[in-house]
Write a protein that holds these residues in place. Structure first.
Motif, PDB file in Angstrom:
ATOM      1  N   ILE A   1      44.083  33.041  44.812  1.00  0.00           N
ATOM      2  CA  ILE A   1      42.641  33.325  44.753  1.00  0.00           C
ATOM      3  C   ILE A   1      42.017  32.914  43.420  1.00  0.00           C
ATOM      4  CG2 ILE A   1      42.923  35.383  46.211  1.00  0.00           C
ATOM      5  CD1 ILE A   1      42.254  37.008  43.590  1.00  0.00           C
ATOM      6  N   SER A   2      40.691  32.896  43.409  1.00  0.00           N
ATOM      7  CA  SER A   2      39.957  32.896  42.154  1.00  0.00           C
ATOM      8  C   SER A   2      39.045  34.118  42.209  1.00  0.00           C
ATOM      9  CB  SER A   2      39.118  31.626  41.997  1.00  0.00           C
ATOM     10  OG  SER A   2      38.163  31.842  40.973  1.00  0.00           O
ATOM     11  N   ALA A   3      39.385  35.130  41.417  1.00  0.00           N
ATOM     12  CA  ALA A   3      38.571  36.349  41.421  1.00  0.00           C
ATOM     13  C   ALA A   3      37.195  36.035  40.859  1.00  0.00           C
ATOM     14  CB  ALA A   3      39.252  37.438  40.600  1.00  0.00           C
TER      15      ALA A   3
ATOM     16  N   GLY B   1      43.012  39.560  35.278  1.00  0.00           N
ATOM     17  CA  GLY B   1      41.844  39.552  36.155  1.00  0.00           C
ATOM     18  C   GLY B   1      41.668  40.749  37.082  1.00  0.00           C
ATOM     19  N   LYS B   2      42.328  41.884  36.779  1.00  0.00           N
ATOM     20  CA  LYS B   2      42.203  43.067  37.633  1.00  0.00           C
ATOM     21  C   LYS B   2      40.765  43.509  37.787  1.00  0.00           C
ATOM     22  CE  LYS B   2      44.595  45.561  35.002  1.00  0.00           C
ATOM     23  NZ  LYS B   2      45.073  44.520  34.120  1.00  0.00           N
ATOM     24  N   SER B   3      40.081  43.685  36.642  1.00  0.00           N
ATOM     25  CA  SER B   3      38.726  44.232  36.720  1.00  0.00           C
ATOM     26  C   SER B   3      37.779  43.255  37.416  1.00  0.00           C
ATOM     27  CB  SER B   3      38.214  44.583  35.319  1.00  0.00           C
ATOM     28  OG  SER B   3      39.087  45.513  34.723  1.00  0.00           O
ATOM     29  N   THR B   4      37.997  41.964  37.207  1.00  0.00           N
ATOM     30  CA  THR B   4      37.163  40.952  37.863  1.00  0.00           C
ATOM     31  C   THR B   4      37.390  40.987  39.372  1.00  0.00           C
ATOM     32  OG1 THR B   4      37.424  39.586  35.895  1.00  0.00           O
ATOM     33  CG2 THR B   4      36.532  38.503  37.845  1.00  0.00           C
ATOM     34  N   LEU B   5      38.645  41.110  39.792  1.00  0.00           N
ATOM     35  CA  LEU B   5      38.936  41.206  41.227  1.00  0.00           C
ATOM     36  C   LEU B   5      38.305  42.479  41.806  1.00  0.00           C
ATOM     37  CD1 LEU B   5      40.284  40.271  43.826  1.00  0.00           C
ATOM     38  CD2 LEU B   5      42.402  41.353  43.064  1.00  0.00           C
TER      39      LEU B   5
ATOM     40  N   ALA C   1      48.687  44.547  36.957  1.00  0.00           N
ATOM     41  CA  ALA C   1      48.818  43.203  36.392  1.00  0.00           C
ATOM     42  C   ALA C   1      49.022  43.304  34.896  1.00  0.00           C
ATOM     43  CB  ALA C   1      47.553  42.380  36.662  1.00  0.00           C
ATOM     44  N   HIS C   2      49.384  42.185  34.298  1.00  0.00           N
ATOM     45  CA  HIS C   2      49.397  42.076  32.849  1.00  0.00           C
ATOM     46  C   HIS C   2      47.937  42.040  32.385  1.00  0.00           C
ATOM     47  CE1 HIS C   2      51.467  41.093  29.128  1.00  0.00           C
ATOM     48  NE2 HIS C   2      50.499  40.246  28.851  1.00  0.00           N
ATOM     49  N   ILE C   3      47.716  42.445  31.135  1.00  0.00           N
ATOM     50  CA  ILE C   3      46.358  42.488  30.606  1.00  0.00           C
ATOM     51  C   ILE C   3      45.700  41.101  30.690  1.00  0.00           C
ATOM     52  CG2 ILE C   3      46.996  42.034  28.186  1.00  0.00           C
ATOM     53  CD1 ILE C   3      45.075  44.469  27.572  1.00  0.00           C
ATOM     54  N   ASP C   4      44.429  41.076  31.073  1.00  0.00           N
ATOM     55  CA  ASP C   4      43.645  39.831  31.149  1.00  0.00           C
ATOM     56  C   ASP C   4      43.948  38.943  32.347  1.00  0.00           C
ATOM     57  OD1 ASP C   4      41.864  40.124  29.180  1.00  0.00           O
ATOM     58  OD2 ASP C   4      42.850  38.811  27.722  1.00  0.00           O
TER      59      ASP C   4
ATOM     60  N   ILE D   1      43.072  30.349  40.230  1.00  0.00           N
ATOM     61  CA  ILE D   1      43.488  29.030  40.685  1.00  0.00           C
ATOM     62  C   ILE D   1      42.432  27.978  40.377  1.00  0.00           C
ATOM     63  CG2 ILE D   1      45.062  29.820  42.515  1.00  0.00           C
ATOM     64  CD1 ILE D   1      42.738  29.232  44.496  1.00  0.00           C
ATOM     65  N   ASP D   2      41.237  28.412  39.957  1.00  0.00           N
ATOM     66  CA  ASP D   2      40.188  27.450  39.594  1.00  0.00           C
ATOM     67  C   ASP D   2      40.445  26.821  38.231  1.00  0.00           C
ATOM     68  OD1 ASP D   2      38.070  29.198  37.599  1.00  0.00           O
ATOM     69  OD2 ASP D   2      39.490  30.312  38.811  1.00  0.00           O
ATOM     70  N   LEU D   3      41.330  27.406  37.417  1.00  0.00           N
ATOM     71  CA  LEU D   3      41.574  26.867  36.072  1.00  0.00           C
ATOM     72  C   LEU D   3      42.206  25.488  36.161  1.00  0.00           C
ATOM     73  CD1 LEU D   3      43.060  29.880  34.054  1.00  0.00           C
ATOM     74  CD2 LEU D   3      40.787  28.849  33.810  1.00  0.00           C
ATOM     75  N   LYS D   4      41.858  24.633  35.197  1.00  0.00           N
ATOM     76  CA  LYS D   4      42.364  23.263  35.191  1.00  0.00           C
ATOM     77  C   LYS D   4      43.897  23.249  35.131  1.00  0.00           C
ATOM     78  CE  LYS D   4      41.605  20.054  31.879  1.00  0.00           C
ATOM     79  NZ  LYS D   4      41.210  20.687  30.669  1.00  0.00           N
TER      80      LYS D   4
HETATM   81  P1  GDP Z   1      41.990  42.621  33.273  1.00  0.00           P
HETATM   82  O1  GDP Z   1      42.379  42.852  31.858  1.00  0.00           O
HETATM   83  O2  GDP Z   1      43.196  42.348  34.130  1.00  0.00           O
HETATM   84  O3  GDP Z   1      41.092  43.672  33.843  1.00  0.00           O
HETATM   85  O4  GDP Z   1      41.202  41.224  33.307  1.00  0.00           O
HETATM   86  P2  GDP Z   1      39.642  40.932  33.426  1.00  0.00           P
HETATM   87  O5  GDP Z   1      39.156  41.112  34.830  1.00  0.00           O
HETATM   88  O6  GDP Z   1      38.937  41.667  32.338  1.00  0.00           O
HETATM   89  O7  GDP Z   1      39.639  39.346  33.182  1.00  0.00           O
HETATM   90  C1  GDP Z   1      40.095  38.773  31.983  1.00  0.00           C
HETATM   91  C2  GDP Z   1      39.391  37.452  31.756  1.00  0.00           C
HETATM   92  O8  GDP Z   1      39.775  36.500  32.763  1.00  0.00           O
HETATM   93  C3  GDP Z   1      37.873  37.546  31.827  1.00  0.00           C
HETATM   94  O9  GDP Z   1      37.332  36.720  30.841  1.00  0.00           O
HETATM   95  C4  GDP Z   1      37.549  37.028  33.220  1.00  0.00           C
HETATM   96  O10 GDP Z   1      36.271  36.446  33.290  1.00  0.00           O
HETATM   97  C5  GDP Z   1      38.626  35.972  33.419  1.00  0.00           C
HETATM   98  N1  GDP Z   1      38.941  35.755  34.830  1.00  0.00           N
HETATM   99  C6  GDP Z   1      39.233  36.693  35.767  1.00  0.00           C
HETATM  100  N2  GDP Z   1      39.456  36.111  36.978  1.00  0.00           N
HETATM  101  C7  GDP Z   1      39.300  34.778  36.802  1.00  0.00           C
HETATM  102  C8  GDP Z   1      39.406  33.637  37.686  1.00  0.00           C
HETATM  103  O11 GDP Z   1      39.676  33.720  38.875  1.00  0.00           O
HETATM  104  N3  GDP Z   1      39.189  32.413  37.116  1.00  0.00           N
HETATM  105  C9  GDP Z   1      38.889  32.257  35.791  1.00  0.00           C
HETATM  106  N4  GDP Z   1      38.707  31.028  35.346  1.00  0.00           N
HETATM  107  N5  GDP Z   1      38.779  33.308  34.954  1.00  0.00           N
HETATM  108  C10 GDP Z   1      38.985  34.559  35.443  1.00  0.00           C
END
Ligand code: GDP
Ligand code: MG
Length: 556
Positions: A162-164, A18-22, A13-16, A134-137
């Motif tokens: 999804i919403s990770a 949500g990879k690590s969160t997923l 994915a692009h940075i941020d 997808i939970d974002l406004k």
């Molecule tokens: P990575 O750089 O791809 O590893 O991204 P991270 O997993 O570090 O996520 C980047 C930011 O996006 C963090 O602040 C997460 O909390 C936020 N984030 C990740 N998934 C979601 C999601 O499903 N919904 C919302 N609202 N925020 C998310």
């Protein structure tokens, strides 16, 4: 474990996005880690990753997931997003059959989404598009699905929303991994053959190699050989990464895990190497294309007595980050050191930070340069940076992808930061090498009290020599502390001085305050001053703080 119930995949994915969160959610749902609020980027284990909130190293985790009553082994590899670390992404991909292509539902397709897609596409992996947040406004998954159809030619029906963060639909992702990604084509009955796709140096156990077993199996006590050096070793320990090390008796074809076999030296466990059984030699795997360094910088110990320690720290860290190139070098002012090649500026900063944090080493880094080939004889932002437009494509009604040819030295330092701020964070950026081009360039020297500082010599475009020279002199004036004598800071082209600043003299006597005071207090103050000096570098008679070399070339 039956091979047809193994799946090897990574998240790109692009940075941020949500990879690590997923990855955290997938680990929780499969019971690899407990469900608590404290699971934040579990796979980002390095201190530098936690501090910067970015993934630098790809990490592996083996998950057990039951689908239609059958247990499956899913090997997940989390990958970094920043351009500078795409080398890590291509290595992870080589151990996988499929990828989750994660796209932020609000931001849509970005530069590294495209770059990473092509890495996976060229490797002929199964691609599962996943739309996150997808939970974002302001989430607009419809629009992102259209982008995915337009740019990647993947049917929108394949996308999983999804919403990770909240865990919404993450179960569907696990199902898709099992149903859509093929198992590895590994053959359990063939002789053992494994790819070393990563390795680490552990202070107590020596080298820990991360391996993907392509054929056969390996167990504790086996005699194995590494193809590169042809040396034999006995396997001491092996197991799965869950994501912590989980020792097992054997590793089978199709599995991904770690292996310790008494390797002590960095060159014994090269990334890309092939391992096989001593009595059953196999043909070596093709390994990896060496990474191409884009940015070069000198690295020196603050004190020459620290040279041997720094050398082994650099060796060990380059084992873990094989994209760094190392050459011995020396400088009149800084003594013996190295010339290191990095994939970009962030990569260089992260490497430096890891040296300090993981190896307790303190170094001086000189201003980074990009490679040139010299022939001896003598719209905004984009126009300023000598860009030439090449190609343009509409991602959708609101977003366009533009390709430009740029001189590399215009983009390595701060182009990304500037682009982000000019576009209020909307634009994203990626680059690849387009080869050498002819240009009207000249060499500019920087002098401190008449003495050239070779670490600050730069190559600049003729049209910008004056403004760059003036800016560097001004910044040096601000960052070099006053000393007991006046210091002239000059920029010159050949013998011609093109800019000058003066640092006024100043006298600092740390003992002045304790005249007649007791001796231990004096000693303390002198020691403190000496420690302060360690962070300085002497050039001629001028003391220069060690971070000046890199900071001075960043444009404001
Ligand atoms: P990575 O750089 O791809 O590893 O991204 P991270 O997993 O570090 O996520 C980047 C930011 O996006 C963090 O602040 C997460 O909390 C936020 N984030 C990740 N998934 C979601 C999601 O499903 N919904 C919302 N609202 N925020 C998310
Ligand atoms: Mg991450």
């Amino acid at each position: 474990f039956p091979v047809d119930r193994i799946r090897n995949f990574c998240i790109i994915a692009h940075i941020d996005h949500g990879k690590s969160t997923l990855a955290d959610r997938l680990l929780e749902m499969t019971g690899a880690i407990a469900k608590t609020d404290k699971n934040k980027q579990v796979l980002d284990k390095l201190q530098v990753e936690r501090e910067r909130g970015i993934t630098v190293k790809a990490q592996t985790a083996s998950l057990f997931y039951t689908h239609h009553g059958q247990q499956h082994l899913l090997n997940l590899i989390d990958t970094p997003g920043h351009v500078d670390f795409s080398y890590e992404v291509s290595r992870s991909i080589s151990a996988c059959q499929g990828v989750l292509l994660l796209v932020d539902a609000n931001q849509g397709i970005q530069a590294q989404t495209v770059a990473n897609f092509y890495l996976a596409f060229e490797a002929q992996l199964t691609i599962i598009p996943v739309i996150n947040k997808i939970d974002l406004k302001n989430a607009d998954p419809e629009r992102v699905e259209s982008q995915i159809e337009n740019v990647f030619d993947i049917p929108r029906e394949d996308c999983i929303r999804i919403s990770a963060k909240l865990g919404t639909n993450v179960e569907n992702v696990l199902q898709a991994v099992v149903e859509r990604i093929p198992p590895p084509t590994a053959i359990v009955h063939d002789p053992f053959k494994a790819l070393v796709f990563d390795s680490n140096f552990d202070h107590y156990r020596g080298i820990v190699a991360n391996i993907a077993v392509f054929a056969g199996h390996v167990k504790k006590g086996d005699k194995i050989v590494s193809a590169h050096l042809g040396k034999a070793y006995e396997v001491n320990e092996l197991g799965l990464l869950c994501p912590q090390e989980h020792p097992t008796q054997k590793l089978f074809a199709g599995q991904v895990g770690y292996l310790i076999a008494g390797m002590k030296e960095v060159k014994e466990a090269q990334i890309g190497d092939t391992l096989y059984h001593q009595d059953q030699p196999v043909e070596a795997l093709p390994g990896f294309k060496p990474a191409k360094a884009m940015v070069f910088a000198g690295m020196y110990p603050v004190d020459q007595s620290e040279y041997p320690g720094l050398r082994s720290a650099i060796e060990r860290l380059t084992l873990n980050d094989s994209s760094v190139t190392v050459q011995r070098d020396s400088s009149l002012a800084l003594g013996a050191g190295w010339r290191l090649g990095f994939l970009g500026l962030l990569h260089m900063e992260v490497f430096n930070q890891r040296l300090e944090q993981e190896y307790n080493a303190s170094v001086i880094i000189t201003a980074p340069t990009v490679p040139y080939k010299a022939v001896l004889s003598s719209a905004k932002l984009i126009k300023n940076r000598r860009g030439i437009q090449n190609n343009m494509m509409y991602v959708d009604d609101h977003r366009v992808m533009m390709k430009y040819l740029f001189p590399l030295n215009e983009i390595v330092m701060d182009f990304y930061d500037l682009l982000k701020s000019l576009s209020s964070g909307y634009a994203s950026f990626d680059y690849e090498n387009a080869g050498y081009q002819a240009a009207d360039l000249i060499k500019m020297d920087i002098l401190l009290n008449g003495r050239p500082v070779e670490e600050l010599t730069t190559i600049v475009h003729r049209a910008r020599a004056y403004s760059t020279g003036k800016a560097i002199c001004e910044r040096l004036k601000d960052s070099i502390p006053r000393q007991m004598f006046e210091i002239a800071v000059q920029a010159s082209i050949g013998s011609k001085i093109i800019a000058r600043e003066t640092i006024k003299a100043y006298r600092k006597n740390v003992l002045a305050k304790c005249y007649g005071g007791d001796i231990t207090r004096k000693m303390k103050l002198l020691k403190k001053q000496a420690e302060g000096k360690k962070k300085m570098r002497r050039i001629g008679n001028v003391e220069v703080p060690k971070d000046v070399f890199i900071n001075v070339l960043k444009r404001k």
